[in-house]
Design an enzyme around this catalytic site. Structure first.
Site, short mmCIF file in Angstrom:
data_model
loop_
_atom_site.label_atom_id
_atom_site.label_comp_id
_atom_site.label_asym_id
_atom_site.label_seq_id
_atom_site.Cartn_x
_atom_site.Cartn_y
_atom_site.Cartn_z
N ARG A 25 -6.03 11.79 5.29
CA ARG A 25 -6.74 12.98 6.10
C ARG A 25 -7.40 12.38 7.26
O ARG A 25 -8.07 11.37 7.23
CB ARG A 25 -7.76 13.63 5.11
CG ARG A 25 -7.15 14.28 3.93
CD ARG A 25 -8.25 15.18 3.26
NE ARG A 25 -9.23 14.09 2.93
CZ ARG A 25 -10.63 14.55 2.44
NH1 ARG A 25 -10.93 15.93 2.83
NH2 ARG A 25 -11.34 13.85 2.28
N ASP A 81 -13.80 4.39 -1.10
CA ASP A 81 -14.20 5.75 -1.36
C ASP A 81 -15.31 6.06 -2.29
O ASP A 81 -15.92 7.02 -2.20
CB ASP A 81 -12.97 6.46 -1.98
CG ASP A 81 -12.32 5.72 -3.09
OD1 ASP A 81 -12.53 4.50 -3.20
OD2 ASP A 81 -11.39 6.38 -3.61
N SER A 113 -9.55 2.93 0.97
CA SER A 113 -9.74 2.81 -0.62
C SER A 113 -9.02 1.86 -1.28
O SER A 113 -8.28 2.18 -2.10
CB SER A 113 -9.76 4.28 -1.27
OG SER A 113 -10.50 5.18 -0.56
C1 BGC Z 1 -8.74 0.61 -5.33
C2 BGC Z 1 -10.25 0.93 -4.96
C3 BGC Z 1 -10.43 2.53 -4.86
C4 BGC Z 1 -9.95 3.24 -6.40
C5 BGC Z 1 -9.87 4.66 -6.19
C6 BGC Z 1 -8.38 1.40 -6.37
O1 BGC Z 1 -7.32 1.19 -6.79
O2 BGC Z 1 -8.91 -0.67 -5.59
O3 BGC Z 1 -10.84 0.41 -3.74
O4 BGC Z 1 -11.89 2.79 -4.84
O5 BGC Z 1 -8.63 2.85 -6.38
O6 BGC Z 1 -9.42 5.31 -5.11
#
Ligand code: BGC
Length: 487
Positions: free
Chosen positions: A102, A216, A163
């Site tokens: 997004r 995130d 994320s």
């Molecule tokens: C990532 C994290 C992320 C989480 C939720 C995981 O696969 O390594 O950085 O915060 O997913 O999105």
């Protein structure tokens, strides 16, 4: 919040009424289905062992000595202050890494937050293609979004919610350690993703500058802390899973920056990687191992693969197939749809568990089964499938449980009917990935404009850092800490 409190974060509390899905070893003869499901029904001591192992892993991750070998990396994020409500201005935010990509435009004005956003699909070829393709696509989306919202030509600060596990070297510098979930883009691992973004932005001729890179979980925490200053932990239960929390600097052995006030930093735990050193093998099932072996990242994110939305539907599908093949379900039918990997979406698990309409023979469960080409199903089939879903989601919820009031977000948590009840005490973060990115960008921006001179002084102090911009931003946060210090 510090590591002692983390014990609470890691401890699983199981109340009386939730014990029914915990192993019941009272010697009753098990049906074949219960036998298949029994490895998903852990007993109290197993959950307690998982909790204490997670705590040990987190301690290792924080320690300078053990971090290299730790599976749970506990990355310092360089975000050291929570929003104080005085953040103002117009920001752009990007949210990459969940169910959707997004672009957002966010106006912060005291406690009033205005947001516009647009979802842009990312084709699977881009998710697993070349780095430049991905970042050029992101830049094109920013361009399109700005044009559609009358923002073209504006020089807006941008917060980038990315994320994936990143080793940050500053507020706007972070190297991708490895891709997780459905991404595997060549040429990004080991690189600073902000630099790659800026290069693509430049290629597109846009005047946007990324001032903060956040996970995130951090967005989730910032967004909740904005409304409730007591929030100290952010948890994501979505496509993937992860948690962050505010930690005292003196407990962060890996911290290599200044130790001025406030002596704290948000730690991105990256707990999804818990178990990657084999410590969870005692509870992993054949299906867990199979899902891992056929994933894009074998051997990695093993805890995540037992909990999060990307994998839950697939766990249920594989158990259902085993039951059907043994003639225990669907009268032995395994349709091509049911046999297809990842075709049993996690949203089906939510839909199935939501349906308590036994009198009408579980109409919603039947609807899902219809989508999978399964005909002539009985009410008993529906009941069994509901039970499989419930056993798998209960294991996930218990494994992810905490006793804290935390900020939590993610598609799995939002849409599953019982996840919330199983995890207790959670506060849903309203669009943390978007709003949180804008808040971090706002804090960084506010401090920078308020303290131009001192930023310069700190910039000089931090000039060894590879990225001037990132150093200036870390300096800006450091300056704010100085302002808040009583000395
Ligand atoms: C990532 C994290 C992320 C989480 C939720 C995981 O696969 O390594 O950085 O915060 O997913 O999105």
């Amino acid at each position: 919040m510090h590591l002692d409190d983390l014990e609470i974060l890691a401890r699983v509390s199981i109340s009386e009424e939730k014990e029914e899905l915990i192993a019941n070893n009272d010697g009753e003869p098990q049906s074949e289905i219960s036998h298949i499901l029994s490895e998903y029904i852990l007993d109290r001591s197993q959950y307690e062992k998982v909790s204490s192992l997670l705590l040990d892993e987190m301690e290792h991750g924080l320690s300078k000595e053990h971090n290299v070998s730790a599976a749970v990396k506990m990355f310092p994020t360089y975000v050291r202050s929570l929003p104080d409500g005085s953040e103002r201005g117009d920001f752009l935010a990007l949210d990459l890494g969940g169910t959707n990509f997004r672009v957002l435009a966010i106006t912060l004005n005291g406690l009033k937050v205005e947001m516009k956003n647009k979802i842009y699909p990312i084709a699977p070829e881009i998710m697993t293609g070349k780095a430049t393709q991905l970042f050029d696509h992101i830049a094109s989306c920013i361009d399109n979004f700005m044009a559609e919202n009358g923002l073209s030509g504006q020089k807006l600060p941008l917060g980038f919610t990315f994320s994936f596990p990143c080793k940050q070297e500053g507020l706007a510098v972070g190297r991708l350690v490895r891709w997780t979930k459905g991404f595997k883009c060549e040429g990004v691992e080991g690189e600073d993703v902000v630099t790659m973004l800026h290069e693509a932005i430049k290629r597109k001729g846009l005047g946007v500058e990324c001032v903060a890179l956040i996970n995130d979980t951090v967005g989730c925490l910032m967004s909740c802390a904005f409304h409730d200053h007591n929030t100290q932990v952010g948890v994501i239960l979505g496509t993937g899973t992860n948690a962050c929390y505010m930690e005292h600097l003196d407990r962060v052995g890996t911290w290599d920056d200044d130790t001025e006030e406030p002596k704290q930093v948000i730690i991105n735990t990256e707990w999804g990687a818990f178990g990657d050193n084999g410590c969870l093998d005692f509870i992993r099932t054949k299906v867990d191992r199979d899902i891992d072996a056929t994933s894009l990242n074998p051997g990695k994110q093993l805890y995540e693969k037992m909990i999060s939305g990307m994998y839950m539907g697939e766990i249920v599908r594989m158990i259902a197939v085993e039951c059907a093949e043994k003639g225990l379900l669907f009268n032995g039918q395994v349709t091509p749809e049911l046999a297809q990997r990842e075709r049993f979406y996690t949203k089906f698990v939510s839909e199935i568990e939501e349906d308590n309409n036994e009198e009408e023979g579980y109409p919603k469960v039947r609807q899902v089964l219809d989508e999978l080409g399964l005909v002539n199903v009985t009410t008993e089939d529906c009941r069994i499938l509901k039970h499989i879903c419930s056993v798998v989601s209960t294991r996930a919820a218990y494994l992810a449980s905490t006793e804290l009031t935390v900020a939590v977000d993610g598609s799995l948590y939002r849409f599953h009917p019982h996840f919330h009840d199983l995890m207790f005490c959670m506060r849903l973060s309203e669009d943390g990935s978007g709003k949180g990115a804008a808040l971090v960008a706002a804090v960084a921006n506010r401090l920078r404009s308020r303290s131009a001179q001192l930023v310069f002084v700190f910039k000089l102090m931090l000039s060894e850092d590879g990225s001037g911009k990132g150093a200036a931003l870390v300096a800006a946060v450091a300056y704010r800490m100085k302002l808040m210090s009583p000395h």
